[in-house]
Scaffold this motif. Structure first.
Motif, PDB file in Angstrom:
ATOM      1  N   GLY A   1       0.817  -1.201   0.000  1.00 30.31           N
ATOM      2  CA  GLY A   1       0.000   0.000   0.000  1.00 30.31           C
ATOM      3  C   GLY A   1       0.854   1.255   0.000  1.00 30.31           C
ATOM      4  O   GLY A   1       2.087   1.193  -0.041  1.00 30.31           O
TER       5      GLY A   1
ATOM      6  N   GLU B   1      -2.866   7.763   4.223  1.00 29.83           N
ATOM      7  CA  GLU B   1      -3.392   7.500   2.886  1.00 29.83           C
ATOM      8  C   GLU B   1      -3.740   6.026   2.724  1.00 29.83           C
ATOM      9  O   GLU B   1      -4.771   5.679   2.122  1.00 29.83           O
TER      10      GLU B   1
ATOM     11  N   GLN C   1      -4.635   3.939   5.105  1.00 23.83           N
ATOM     12  CA  GLN C   1      -5.827   3.630   5.892  1.00 23.83           C
ATOM     13  C   GLN C   1      -7.093   4.188   5.251  1.00 23.83           C
ATOM     14  O   GLN C   1      -8.171   3.607   5.393  1.00 23.83           O
ATOM     15  N   ALA C   2      -6.965   5.298   4.528  1.00 23.89           N
ATOM     16  CA  ALA C   2      -8.136   5.923   3.925  1.00 23.89           C
ATOM     17  C   ALA C   2      -8.549   5.249   2.621  1.00 23.89           C
ATOM     18  O   ALA C   2      -9.747   5.063   2.363  1.00 23.89           O
ATOM     19  N   TYR C   3      -7.563   4.882   1.792  1.00 30.23           N
ATOM     20  CA  TYR C   3      -7.882   4.410   0.448  1.00 30.23           C
ATOM     21  C   TYR C   3      -7.548   2.941   0.203  1.00 30.23           C
ATOM     22  O   TYR C   3      -8.086   2.337  -0.721  1.00 30.23           O
ATOM     23  N   TRP C   4      -6.631   2.371   0.984  1.00 30.95           N
ATOM     24  CA  TRP C   4      -6.271   0.955   0.844  1.00 30.95           C
ATOM     25  C   TRP C   4      -6.327   0.291   2.224  1.00 30.95           C
ATOM     26  O   TRP C   4      -5.309  -0.121   2.770  1.00 30.95           O
ATOM     27  N   PRO C   5      -7.507   0.208   2.815  1.00 27.81           N
ATOM     28  CA  PRO C   5      -7.608  -0.273   4.205  1.00 27.81           C
ATOM     29  C   PRO C   5      -7.171  -1.722   4.399  1.00 27.81           C
ATOM     30  O   PRO C   5      -6.876  -2.122   5.526  1.00 27.81           O
TER      31      PRO C   5
ATOM     32  N   SER D   1      -4.507  -3.014   2.907  1.00 28.35           N
ATOM     33  CA  SER D   1      -3.069  -3.131   2.662  1.00 28.35           C
ATOM     34  C   SER D   1      -2.327  -3.376   3.972  1.00 28.35           C
ATOM     35  O   SER D   1      -2.838  -3.099   5.065  1.00 28.35           O
TER      36      SER D   1
ATOM     37  N   ALA E   1      -1.672  -0.203   6.013  1.00 33.95           N
ATOM     38  CA  ALA E   1      -2.864   0.286   6.701  1.00 33.95           C
ATOM     39  C   ALA E   1      -3.113  -0.511   7.976  1.00 33.95           C
ATOM     40  O   ALA E   1      -3.581   0.030   8.982  1.00 33.95           O
TER      41      ALA E   1
END
Length: 203
Positions: A70, A76, A78-82, A84, A87
């Motif tokens: 990720g 970023e 955590q927001a868009y690739w939770p 990964s 994250a």
């Protein structure tokens, strides 16, 4: 050799090492971040405890591993690739957003540099398929090893390993070809005093 399946990435762990980096080693490893505001904190964090270095082997491994990790910034990820890895395992601190738990080489050239950083003696080459390995053995190893083992079975020496090593050394098909030795002068030829020619005596 272990196989791991991580988020669709099937990879072989070629080698593994746990090490604690000194600040100088961490700075060298992350030299691409030099001059950025988070660089001192990154070096301090990476040298604060042990790290585990892995060499993974898979097709298109660099890109697949980076996708699995990720984004570098934890917020970023955590927001868009939770889902990964960063994250899930990275964390933010007052010093920055780059304590993301995992590192991955940016490209093939960086992967080679970082592999040799942690494993200086490792030889990195392309992955071979099973049929390629078998073909290599048949073409390059069997023609030399089979006669050696046959001779070993007939000879039955007291020290079979030493005998086999000497046999393979003396029958190495890739050994250097030595130039023929020049004929040695005899003792008489080396000690003979040159005789004057008839022309020099006539003068």
């Amino acid at each position: 050799m272990l196989h791991y399946i991580l988020g669709g990435l099937v990879a072989r762990i070629r080698v593994k090492r746990e090490v604690r980096l000194s600040p100088e080693q961490a700075a060298e490893l992350y030299r691409g971040h030099y001059g950025k505001h988070h660089f001192p904190h990154l070096v301090a964090h990476m040298s604060s405890g042990p790290v585990v270095a892995l060499v993974l082997a898979a097709n298109n491994c660099v890109n697949k591993w980076r996708t699995l990790m990720g984004p570098a910034r934890v917020v970023e990820a955590q927001a868009y690739w939770p889902d990964s890895l960063r994250a899930c395992y990275g964390h933010r601190t007052k010093y920055g957003d780059y304590f993301n738990a995992l590192h991955g080489s940016e490209n093939h050239a960086e992967a080679l540099r970082e592999i040799h950083f942690f494993f200086p003696t490792m030889i990195v080459g392309p992955m071979l398929r099973q049929w390629q390995i078998g073909d290599y053995i048949q073409r390059n190893i069997t023609p030399t090893l089979a006669p050696a083992l046959t001779a070993l079975a007939h000879k039955r020496p007291a020290e079979p390993i030493v005998w086999l090593a000497d046999y393979l050394k003396s029958h190495n098909p890739n050994g250097p070809e030595l130039a023929p030795r020049a004929e040695e002068f005899t003792e008489e030829a080396r000690c003979r005093t040159p005789q004057p020619s008839e022309e020099s005596l006539a003068k």
